[in-house]
Each structure stands twice: as structure tokens, then as C-alpha cells.
Write a protein that holds these residues in place. Sequence first.
Motif, short mmCIF file in Angstrom:
data_model
loop_
_atom_site.label_atom_id
_atom_site.label_comp_id
_atom_site.label_asym_id
_atom_site.label_seq_id
_atom_site.Cartn_x
_atom_site.Cartn_y
_atom_site.Cartn_z
N GLY A 1 14.17 -2.05 -4.46
CA GLY A 1 14.41 -1.27 -5.66
C GLY A 1 13.18 -0.87 -6.43
O GLY A 1 13.27 -0.23 -7.48
N GLY A 2 12.01 -1.25 -5.97
CA GLY A 2 10.78 -0.85 -6.63
C GLY A 2 10.49 -1.58 -7.92
O GLY A 2 9.74 -1.09 -8.76
N GLN B 1 4.65 3.19 -7.96
CA GLN B 1 3.66 2.59 -7.07
C GLN B 1 4.24 1.93 -5.83
O GLN B 1 3.51 1.51 -4.95
CB GLN B 1 2.84 1.55 -7.85
N HIS B 2 5.56 1.80 -5.78
CA HIS B 2 6.18 1.23 -4.58
C HIS B 2 5.91 2.18 -3.41
O HIS B 2 5.92 3.41 -3.57
CB HIS B 2 7.68 1.06 -4.81
N PRO C 1 4.01 -2.05 12.46
CA PRO C 1 2.87 -1.56 11.66
C PRO C 1 2.74 -2.20 10.28
O PRO C 1 1.64 -2.25 9.74
CB PRO C 1 3.14 -0.05 11.55
N ASN C 2 3.83 -2.64 9.70
CA ASN C 2 3.75 -3.37 8.43
C ASN C 2 4.97 -4.28 8.31
O ASN C 2 5.76 -4.41 9.26
CB ASN C 2 3.61 -2.42 7.23
N ASN C 3 5.13 -4.90 7.14
CA ASN C 3 6.18 -5.91 6.98
C ASN C 3 7.45 -5.37 6.33
O ASN C 3 8.30 -6.14 5.88
CB ASN C 3 5.67 -7.09 6.15
N TRP C 4 7.62 -4.05 6.29
CA TRP C 4 8.81 -3.49 5.65
C TRP C 4 10.06 -3.90 6.41
O TRP C 4 10.06 -4.01 7.65
CB TRP C 4 8.73 -1.98 5.60
N LEU C 5 11.13 -4.09 5.65
CA LEU C 5 12.41 -4.49 6.21
C LEU C 5 13.44 -3.37 6.07
O LEU C 5 13.36 -2.54 5.16
CB LEU C 5 12.93 -5.74 5.50
N ASP D 1 6.56 -8.39 -1.58
CA ASP D 1 7.91 -8.88 -1.37
C ASP D 1 8.64 -7.86 -0.51
O ASP D 1 9.11 -6.83 -1.01
CB ASP D 1 8.64 -9.06 -2.70
N PRO D 2 8.76 -8.09 0.78
CA PRO D 2 9.39 -7.09 1.65
C PRO D 2 10.87 -6.88 1.36
O PRO D 2 11.47 -5.91 1.84
CB PRO D 2 9.18 -7.66 3.07
#
Length: 548
Positions: A228-229, A236-237, A146-150, A223-224
Motif C-alpha cells: 500500500g505504499g 516514493q514506493h 531481480p528483486n524481493n518484490w512479492l 518490507d516486501p
Amino acid sequence: MTPETSEAPWWREAVIYQVYIRSFADGDGDGIGDLAGLRDRLPCLRDLGVDALWINPWYASPQADAGYDVADYRAIEPAYGTLADAEKLITDAHEYGLRIIPDIVPNHLSDHHVWFVEALAAGRGSAARERFVFREGRGPDGAEPPNNWLSHFGGPAWTRVEDGQWYLHLFAPGQPDVNWEDPDVAAEFEAVLRFWFDRGVDGFRIDVAHGLVKDVDLPDLEDPHDFGGTSVGSGQHPYVDREAVVDVYESWRRIADEYPGSRMFVAEAWTPSPERLSRYVASGRLHTAFNFDYLVAPWDPTALREAIDTTTGYLHAVGAPATWVLENHDVVRAPSRYGRPATDRRGNVTFDESDPVDVELGVRRARAAFLLYSALPGGMYVYQGQELGLPQVDDIPDDALQDPTWERSGHTDRGRDGCRVPIPWTASGSTYGFGPDGGARPWLPQPDWFGAYAVDAETGVDGSFLELARAALATRRRHPALGEGDLSWESAPGDAVLVFRRSPAFCCVVNLSDAPVDLPDHDGVLLASGPLDDRRLPPDTAVWLAAH
């Protein structure tokens, strides 16, 4: 019976010892630390001079991530014992004047948890799936995440299930994130708090305290790898330190306040700044939070002083004490950090294992660092084995590594096992006293040199790390200047020397330079991390002085 409380809440200046239970003491000889082993060692912890024990997760779990994948919060992991054993431990600890602080892991559950089993069976659109973060995939057939999160452990943060949907896991696939937008989640964790408070625990350490609330739109990250936000504006992270996360802790604080004995929380909150960290411990929220800015500061006077001043400034502004930490189960042990060059990723807490390590230098600096942070205002944590001066175990065989980071990174990141090796209690024996002789081998292999760092090898030995730690904690407990309060910086004999005073009549000097320095005028030496050269302080050495 519970430990007596002073006029000020105990947690404002407590010394808390972290028990990584799998690696602390093996009572039944199966190679895994357990509650029986911990109960047997309670007198040792009392004699060390600590006030409380933070225990890493002891709940029933398939152990995909050493217990941080909880399958049942109301049951104890069978390898550690039973619920009755945990209740006995709480009772025994209180009789020794020690408080008990278990972990709680509110960001995710185990994929073996009954909720997740129900979610898989219930299918799309079900109430059971609303407790987790399920989404349709991208692409024409939904075959892309669904998204590019790692994942923090490497690879994508999404796993696809049989019916084609994907679920979010910011850690291992066996750790599905729960959905804090769903009221069932809040109700369940509040019930878990009450379950354990009713059994006498004195607080909780909150795992991934910054990560519970997610942006419901699940946007891609520019930036996936930004875990640390720091690449976006404050709050906003999409999953780090969002504004609404403190709402959870306000409700938790109300529950803790219902119970007697100053029950407390400590947050593992990796935030972009000390200012953001202070939000977690503002009035009506959590009691304390780990000071990671200090943990990652290099052995440098400017960096250390900045971390001390910035953190205490923001925390004192909201009425919270600082909480100092040098080691834990996720970072490289201090003697190895301070004895080798720092590289990237979280300051100096990780490095390339191929870098040479100067063990003698690292231990000398770690001894000085122990006196430095023991003298700072607020509370402090000691990770098991830190009081022995244990270095990192860098040469665990590849086939023995168990941290999920090793597999998830494609065998490029060896993970955190090097600081989790079962600690040595005796200089000899098949497990160095971790378990009974003739028992199973420890779950992680111990190196041949471990015996030199054993508790019995250091006990009563003048100048040993253990005796230094005992002396520091004993002095900290009895000296009226130490614990909570303020400090004032003094002029130093050089740019690489830290000097501060605390009232009444206490001075701490730390020499981070490469040459001896003169000590300030004083009325006597209370404690030193290494031998002094008459009235001069050698490099990488700290001293506590009786001040005018």
C-alpha cells in the motif's frame, strides 16, 4: 439513444451497481454468468433505482484471475457472449436509462496476449520485450529474482522464462505487468478507450489505478509485504502511487472529453492517504475514485466520521465528489464484516474465517450502514447481492476454490471467492434462479441457505433488505437534500451516535452504541433501517428524518 444528462454531470451523484458478470445471471445454462443473463435482468436493475452498471472484465481471457488477465481488449470472453452481444447490451441499457462502465486493466495483460507471446519469442533486448518488465536475475547464474518484490496473490512477483530472463507480475504469473515507459503501451490503451467509447460505453473503472508506473531501478523493498505504499514517503514506493502515474490519466481525460454525454472514469486507487487520492481526481485528471478509507473503517463512530470528513475535505478541495463503497468483489461482504471481530490486513475487510459470526448483528449493522452511506454527499456503488443483505459464503469446499490467492499462498489464504458466489434470484430451483433449472451447476457452489436471500423471497416483503435498498435509492433520487452537496454534523446524544443534517430539511441519525437513544426533534420519519421504539432509536440502527 443515451440516457439524458442533467445540468450537473451525472457521475457526481450517481448510484452505480457493480456486476460481477460470472456470478450475476446465467442465460445459457453453462454455469457461468453472461451478457444474455445480464440483458434479461436490466429491468430489475432499473427498478432497483441505480443509474449505471460497472461490469467486471468482459474481455477475452484465459481466466487466470477471473478476467483480470486480458488477452484481447477488442473481443468478448466467449463464455459471456460476443462483441455483438456487448453492443446490444449497451443499447438496451441506454434504453432503460442505465449507463455502462466496463473495467479496464492497464497494469498488466494476460500471458496469452499476442504482445506477450511475441515477447517470449523475440528474446532479450527486443522491442517486444520492452512492452513488459523483463530483467536479468541476480546471483552468479541469474537464478534469483531481480528483486524481493512479492505478488499480491502470494509468492514472488517474478517468473523466469526459458532463456533465463525474468518478468514482473505483481499479481498472478499469468498477468505480466506492462511497461508504461514504453510508448507502445500508452498508444494501445488509448486506442482501447476509443474502441469502446465509439461503441457507446459511458466510462471505465480503472483497475489498480495506483500501480502502473514503476521505479526503473526496481529497488528492493525494506518490507516486501508493503503493498500500500505506507512504509515510505509519499510517491516514493517503487510501484505504488508514484508521481508520474497521473500523467497517464491526464491523457485519458482528454480522450474522454472528446466524446459527448459526460463519459467518466472511476479509479481503484489504494493510496497511503486521502490527500494522495485527491491527486487522481484533480482538475483535468480522473472524475472519481473509490473511497477505500471509508470502506475499511470499522463499525465505530469516530473512525467513520474521520473517514467521511477527511475524504470529503481533500476531494472537495480539488472540486471532486466523494465516491462511497461498502462492498465489492475483493472484500468480505458487509454483514459478515460487521458481525465478527476485525483482525488485520486492510482494516475490517478481511478476517480469520474461524472467527464466529453473529449474522443477525451483522445484517442489522449492514442495514444501518446502507442508509448511512446512501445519505452522504456524492456518488455511491452497490455490489451485486449487497441489496439482498447477502453474507459471505465461508464454507466453500477447498477443491472448489478458484481465486489464484488460494494456490499462490500455499493454501493458507482462501481468497475472495466467498463474496463472488453466484447470487440467488429465486428461493427455489437448482441454481436459485441464477441459471435455468437443469442447467450446469454454478461455477462456484451456492450454499443451502441462499434461497432465503433470493430476490423473489425479498420482493414485496416489508422489512426485507431489498425493499429497504429500493426505498433508500428512491428517496435518494427524489429528495433535494441527497446526492451531491454538503453535510453539517450536529451534537449527538452520546459518543457513539452520528447525527448530520443536509439541506433542505434532512437529518440522518445512526446509533452505533449498545443502548437506545432519543431522536432529535423532527417533522417525520422518512426511512429507518429497523423498527423504532417510539421516539427512540435502537442500537445499530439508522434513520432518515424530515428536519425542521
